[in-house]
Design a protein around this motif. Structure first.
Motif, PDB file in Angstrom:
ATOM      1  N   SER A 287      15.518  -5.629   4.476  1.00 54.04           N
ATOM      2  CA  SER A 287      14.165  -5.100   4.601  1.00 54.04           C
ATOM      3  C   SER A 287      13.914  -4.191   3.414  1.00 54.04           C
ATOM      4  CB  SER A 287      13.983  -4.357   5.917  1.00 54.04           C
ATOM      5  OG  SER A 287      14.857  -3.268   5.986  1.00 54.04           O
ATOM      6  N   LEU A 288      12.663  -4.172   3.010  1.00 59.84           N
ATOM      7  CA  LEU A 288      12.260  -3.381   1.853  1.00 59.84           C
ATOM      8  C   LEU A 288      11.096  -2.510   2.282  1.00 59.84           C
ATOM      9  CD1 LEU A 288      12.719  -3.035  -1.253  1.00 59.84           C
ATOM     10  CD2 LEU A 288      10.949  -4.755  -1.582  1.00 59.84           C
ATOM     11  N   THR A 289      11.251  -1.196   2.147  1.00 57.12           N
ATOM     12  CA  THR A 289      10.176  -0.288   2.532  1.00 57.12           C
ATOM     13  C   THR A 289       9.817   0.587   1.335  1.00 57.12           C
ATOM     14  OG1 THR A 289      11.776   1.298   3.391  1.00 57.12           O
ATOM     15  CG2 THR A 289      10.863  -0.245   4.976  1.00 57.12           C
ATOM     16  N   THR A 290       8.638   1.212   1.399  1.00 53.24           N
ATOM     17  CA  THR A 290       8.173   1.946   0.224  1.00 53.24           C
ATOM     18  C   THR A 290       7.261   3.109   0.612  1.00 53.24           C
ATOM     19  OG1 THR A 290       7.439   1.542  -2.049  1.00 53.24           O
ATOM     20  CG2 THR A 290       6.031   0.676  -0.315  1.00 53.24           C
ATOM     21  N   ASP A 291       6.926   3.932  -0.372  1.00 60.01           N
ATOM     22  CA  ASP A 291       5.915   4.985  -0.214  1.00 60.01           C
ATOM     23  C   ASP A 291       4.780   4.673  -1.189  1.00 60.01           C
ATOM     24  OD1 ASP A 291       7.886   6.261   1.261  1.00 60.01           O
ATOM     25  OD2 ASP A 291       8.223   7.877  -0.177  1.00 60.01           O
ATOM     26  N   ILE A 292       3.544   4.896  -0.751  1.00 54.22           N
ATOM     27  CA  ILE A 292       2.395   4.706  -1.646  1.00 54.22           C
ATOM     28  C   ILE A 292       1.430   5.879  -1.487  1.00 54.22           C
ATOM     29  CG2 ILE A 292       0.315   3.295  -2.075  1.00 54.22           C
ATOM     30  CD1 ILE A 292       2.006   0.838  -1.576  1.00 54.22           C
ATOM     31  N   ILE A 293       0.959   6.375  -2.611  1.00 46.05           N
ATOM     32  CA  ILE A 293      -0.062   7.432  -2.615  1.00 46.05           C
ATOM     33  C   ILE A 293      -1.393   6.791  -2.997  1.00 46.05           C
ATOM     34  CG2 ILE A 293      -0.832   9.524  -3.799  1.00 46.05           C
ATOM     35  CD1 ILE A 293       2.095  10.236  -4.300  1.00 46.05           C
ATOM     36  N   VAL A 294      -2.438   7.035  -2.211  1.00 44.03           N
ATOM     37  CA  VAL A 294      -3.771   6.559  -2.619  1.00 44.03           C
ATOM     38  C   VAL A 294      -4.580   7.748  -3.115  1.00 44.03           C
ATOM     39  CG1 VAL A 294      -3.786   4.641  -0.971  1.00 44.03           C
ATOM     40  CG2 VAL A 294      -4.847   6.827  -0.323  1.00 44.03           C
ATOM     41  N   GLY A 295      -5.513   7.455  -4.034  1.00 42.55           N
ATOM     42  CA  GLY A 295      -6.416   8.501  -4.515  1.00 42.55           C
ATOM     43  C   GLY A 295      -5.768   9.443  -5.511  1.00 42.55           C
ATOM     44  N   PHE A 296      -4.742   8.954  -6.234  1.00 39.13           N
ATOM     45  CA  PHE A 296      -4.195   9.758  -7.333  1.00 39.13           C
ATOM     46  C   PHE A 296      -5.312   9.931  -8.369  1.00 39.13           C
ATOM     47  CE2 PHE A 296      -1.948  10.241 -11.362  1.00 39.13           C
ATOM     48  CZ  PHE A 296      -1.073  11.257 -11.037  1.00 39.13           C
ATOM     49  N   ARG A 315       5.005  -7.820   0.101  1.00 36.82           N
ATOM     50  CA  ARG A 315       5.232  -7.884   1.547  1.00 36.82           C
ATOM     51  C   ARG A 315       6.379  -6.964   1.976  1.00 36.82           C
ATOM     52  NH1 ARG A 315       2.430 -11.504   4.335  1.00 36.82           N
ATOM     53  NH2 ARG A 315       3.972 -11.921   5.948  1.00 36.82           N
ATOM     54  N   PHE A 316       6.056  -5.672   2.026  1.00 37.86           N
ATOM     55  CA  PHE A 316       7.027  -4.676   2.471  1.00 37.86           C
ATOM     56  C   PHE A 316       7.156  -4.720   3.993  1.00 37.86           C
ATOM     57  CE2 PHE A 316       5.251  -2.887  -1.460  1.00 37.86           C
ATOM     58  CZ  PHE A 316       6.418  -2.609  -2.151  1.00 37.86           C
ATOM     59  N   ASP A 317       8.329  -4.341   4.483  1.00 35.55           N
ATOM     60  CA  ASP A 317       8.512  -4.233   5.935  1.00 35.55           C
ATOM     61  C   ASP A 317       7.775  -3.016   6.491  1.00 35.55           C
ATOM     62  OD1 ASP A 317      10.997  -5.717   4.822  1.00 35.55           O
ATOM     63  OD2 ASP A 317      10.933  -6.197   6.969  1.00 35.55           O
ATOM     64  N   ALA A 318       7.719  -1.953   5.709  1.00 38.92           N
ATOM     65  CA  ALA A 318       6.974  -0.756   6.135  1.00 38.92           C
ATOM     66  C   ALA A 318       6.569   0.026   4.893  1.00 38.92           C
ATOM     67  CB  ALA A 318       7.835   0.126   7.037  1.00 38.92           C
ATOM     68  N   VAL A 319       5.447   0.722   4.998  1.00 35.56           N
ATOM     69  CA  VAL A 319       4.964   1.548   3.886  1.00 35.56           C
ATOM     70  C   VAL A 319       4.588   2.925   4.438  1.00 35.56           C
ATOM     71  CG1 VAL A 319       3.272   1.772   2.028  1.00 35.56           C
ATOM     72  CG2 VAL A 319       3.978  -0.510   2.764  1.00 35.56           C
ATOM     73  N   ASN A 320       5.166   3.990   3.874  1.00 36.57           N
ATOM     74  CA  ASN A 320       4.693   5.340   4.193  1.00 36.57           C
ATOM     75  C   ASN A 320       3.520   5.608   3.272  1.00 36.57           C
ATOM     76  OD1 ASN A 320       6.937   5.806   5.866  1.00 36.57           O
ATOM     77  ND2 ASN A 320       8.158   6.434   4.102  1.00 36.57           N
ATOM     78  N   THR A 321       2.342   5.750   3.852  1.00 41.21           N
ATOM     79  CA  THR A 321       1.156   5.927   3.017  1.00 41.21           C
ATOM     80  C   THR A 321       0.689   7.373   3.083  1.00 41.21           C
ATOM     81  OG1 THR A 321      -0.248   5.313   4.875  1.00 41.21           O
ATOM     82  CG2 THR A 321       0.395   3.562   3.363  1.00 41.21           C
ATOM     83  N   ALA A 322       0.101   7.850   1.996  1.00 43.69           N
ATOM     84  CA  ALA A 322      -0.419   9.218   1.993  1.00 43.69           C
ATOM     85  C   ALA A 322      -1.592   9.302   1.023  1.00 43.69           C
ATOM     86  CB  ALA A 322       0.665  10.198   1.552  1.00 43.69           C
ATOM     87  N   MET A 323      -2.537  10.190   1.349  1.00 42.60           N
ATOM     88  CA  MET A 323      -3.599  10.489   0.386  1.00 42.60           C
ATOM     89  C   MET A 323      -3.038  11.490  -0.603  1.00 42.60           C
ATOM     90  SD  MET A 323      -7.035  10.887   2.616  1.00 42.60           S
ATOM     91  CE  MET A 323      -6.441  12.034   3.830  1.00 42.60           C
ATOM     92  N   GLN A 338     -10.225  13.973 -10.385  1.00 40.66           N
ATOM     93  CA  GLN A 338      -9.777  13.926  -8.989  1.00 40.66           C
ATOM     94  C   GLN A 338     -10.668  12.967  -8.199  1.00 40.66           C
ATOM     95  OE1 GLN A 338      -7.017  15.756  -7.829  1.00 40.66           O
ATOM     96  NE2 GLN A 338      -6.690  16.483  -9.913  1.00 40.66           N
ATOM     97  N   VAL A 339     -10.072  12.310  -7.227  1.00 42.92           N
ATOM     98  CA  VAL A 339     -10.803  11.329  -6.406  1.00 42.92           C
ATOM     99  C   VAL A 339     -11.379  12.051  -5.182  1.00 42.92           C
ATOM    100  CG1 VAL A 339     -10.490   9.247  -4.987  1.00 42.92           C
ATOM    101  CG2 VAL A 339      -9.327   9.443  -7.215  1.00 42.92           C
ATOM    102  N   ALA A 340     -12.610  11.682  -4.811  1.00 38.75           N
ATOM    103  CA  ALA A 340     -13.266  12.340  -3.659  1.00 38.75           C
ATOM    104  C   ALA A 340     -12.500  12.042  -2.367  1.00 38.75           C
ATOM    105  CB  ALA A 340     -14.693  11.833  -3.538  1.00 38.75           C
ATOM    106  N   ASP A 341     -12.498  13.025  -1.466  1.00 44.52           N
ATOM    107  CA  ASP A 341     -11.766  12.881  -0.200  1.00 44.52           C
ATOM    108  C   ASP A 341     -12.202  11.646   0.582  1.00 44.52           C
ATOM    109  OD1 ASP A 341     -10.142  14.971  -0.616  1.00 44.52           O
ATOM    110  OD2 ASP A 341     -11.138  16.348   0.788  1.00 44.52           O
ATOM    111  N   ARG A 345      -9.813   8.676   1.909  1.00 41.30           N
ATOM    112  CA  ARG A 345      -9.689   8.298   3.326  1.00 41.30           C
ATOM    113  C   ARG A 345      -9.955   6.805   3.515  1.00 41.30           C
ATOM    114  NH1 ARG A 345     -11.300  13.572   4.642  1.00 41.30           N
ATOM    115  NH2 ARG A 345     -13.483  13.121   4.254  1.00 41.30           N
ATOM    116  N   ARG A 346     -10.991   6.317   2.829  1.00 39.63           N
ATOM    117  CA  ARG A 346     -11.336   4.887   2.961  1.00 39.63           C
ATOM    118  C   ARG A 346     -10.197   4.020   2.434  1.00 39.63           C
ATOM    119  NH1 ARG A 346     -13.481   2.310  -0.900  1.00 39.63           N
ATOM    120  NH2 ARG A 346     -14.377   4.141  -1.912  1.00 39.63           N
ATOM    121  N   ARG A 347      -9.629   4.417   1.292  1.00 44.56           N
ATOM    122  CA  ARG A 347      -8.540   3.613   0.708  1.00 44.56           C
ATOM    123  C   ARG A 347      -7.300   3.651   1.604  1.00 44.56           C
ATOM    124  NH1 ARG A 347      -9.457   5.479  -5.612  1.00 44.56           N
ATOM    125  NH2 ARG A 347     -11.603   4.730  -5.673  1.00 44.56           N
TER     126      ARG A 347
END
Ligand code: SAM
Ligand code: SF4
Length: 433
Positions: A287-296, A315-323, A338-341, A345-347
């Protein structure tokens, strides 16, 4: 890593004769161990300190402390915002807890001690640990981080990389095995850099070989890896050593090359893809999991679309997502674009929706398969809870005498996070891995 630090604090308190309680109203000492990686964690810590103030008013003898990364970042500001505290100490001062607690108890002023991260020659003290007697144990193998990704506060609060000598790691793992721990996770912000600062030089693959020899430990994991530093030698070692589980957590952060460059991640999306492909070539069931930040800062709709396409593709098994959360003192917090809040949130919602679908598809494919499940604890809704080698949580009907054992479980239901199964038998001649 904070859980591991809390274990050390609890171990020191136990040596002083304190017993643990789940009820804050009953406690003589409460220490809040804090995180500062995102603003949300920081806000929660201050909120909790406010709640604990009420408790202290009712019981003036209560000693209230705060420790961890928030302290390292905020310094005296913690005391200015919460002057009712008795004790404030940093991540490099944990071993000083007994003295600091004594000073706080005997004196009439709050005790404050925060050593600077640049104190790098100080030996890593091997602290006692109070473990909760679980099946899983955590061992720090490298402290700090040298990478300075532009969004991240960790190198500022945790200091530069310092590897724990292999003999100390092995001794700690042996101790855990003796306490009944069956699965050990080797911890670090960037475990793939392990050993570059040791004489003689070591690497994570060599450390895994050593720890693999410890009797009583059935499963080994490690986290977190860095895509730039993950070597083919490490992947081959994970594939070869039977106790090392076939799960790789490899944070990508973004699928767009320009954003990755501005993050100082030092790899491109296609280089990441090559590493992911190498993992899957060696271990097709991994399994392959990852972290992704949106709105950098500077993330356009097109850049975000590229991240979505990347997630669809890998196709990750799981992704820890964060704004993205600006952290004072890091370069990205000062970027002008900077990206608007509301865009963040939408992303985040779009990414989570996509990942939930992908994870559910991957997990649904496991229905009917029998998995080796290391049983950890009773499930919240009854039965037992455990994990597959690929780190997926499985609940199934069973009794507490299974805790600590590896049993075959047939998967009967699958969601994006948790699988449901039933006890199964091994096919003739096959034993648990
Ligand atoms: N060392 C690991 C790595 O390189 O990916 C991760 C360490 S960091 C403590 C854990 C995760 O928190 C990161 O992977 C990142 O996704 C997230 N994170 C860190 N700083 C953040 C920030 N400023 N805003 C949002 N998420 C952040
Ligand atoms: Fe933070 Fe991880 Fe980058 Fe280090 S490698 S700066 S811990 S995100």
């Amino acid at each position: 890593m904070n859980v591991r630090d809390s274990e050390a604090m609890a171990g020191l308190l136990a040596q002083l004769g304190y017993a643990a309680t789940d009820d804050p109203a009953e406690a003589d000492v409460i220490i809040l161990n804090t995180c500062t990686v995102r603003e949300g964690a920081e806000d929660r810590a201050y909120g909790r300190l406010g709640e604990l103030r009420a408790l202290k008013r009712r019981r003036p003898g209560l000693l209230l402390g705060v420790a961890g990364c928030l302290v390292q970042q905020e310094r005296e500001r913690v005391l200015a915002r919460a002057p009712w505290l008795d004790l404030v100490f940093g991540v490099h001062n944990i071993h000083r807890l007994p003295e600091l607690l004594r000073e706080a108890r005997d004196g009439c002023m709050p005790v404050y001690e925060v050593w600077d991260r640049s104190d790098r020659d100080r030996p890593l003290s091997v602290l006692p640990a109070h473990r909760t007697g679980g099946v899983r144990g955590f061992v720090n193998i490298i402290h700090g981080c040298n990478k300075f990704c532009t969004f991240c506060i960790v190198p500022y609060v945790r200091g530069r990389e310092r590897s724990v000598p292999p003999a100390d790691v092995v001794a700690e793992v042996r101790g855990l095995a003796a306490q009944g721990v069956r699965e050990v996770t080797l911890l670090g912000q960037n475990v793939d850099s392990y050993g570059h600062d040791l004489t003689p030089r070591r690497d994570l693959a060599a450390l895994l070989e050593l720890v693999h020899e410890v009797d009583g430990i059935e499963r080994l994991r490690f986290t977190t890896s860095h895509p730039r530093d993950m070597t083919r030698r490490l992947i081959a070692t994970v594939a070869r050593l039977p106790k090392v589980c076939e799960h790789i957590h490899l944070p990508v952060q973004a699928g767009d090359d320009e954003i990755l460059r501005r993050m100082h991640r030092a790899y491109t999306a296609s280089q990441y893809r090559e590493t992911a492909d190498a993992v899957r070539a060696e271990m097709p069931r991994a399994s392959l999991t990852t972290d992704i930040i949106v709105g950098f800062p500077g993330e356009t709709e097109e850049a975000f679309e590229r991240t979505l396409r990347f997630v669809e593709d890998v196709r990750f098994d799981a992704v820890n997502t964060a704004m993205y959360s600006p952290r004072e003192g890091t370069p990205a917090a000062a970027y002008p674009d900077q990206v608007a809040d509301e865009d963040k949130r939408r992303r985040l919602a779009a990414l989570n929706r996509m990942q939930e679908r992908i994870a559910a598809e991957i997990n649904t494919a496991l229905i009917g398969a029998t998995q080796d499940v290391l049983v950890e604890e009773p499930g919240r809704k009854g039965g037992m809870l455990g994990r597959t080698r690929t780190n997926k949580i499985v609940t199934f009907d069973g009794a507490a005498d299974l805790i600590g054992r590896t049993v075959p479980v047939e998967i009967v239901e699958a969601g994006s996070w948790v699988l449901r199964g039933r006890r199964a038998a091994y096919a003739a001649g096959r034993q648990p891995a």
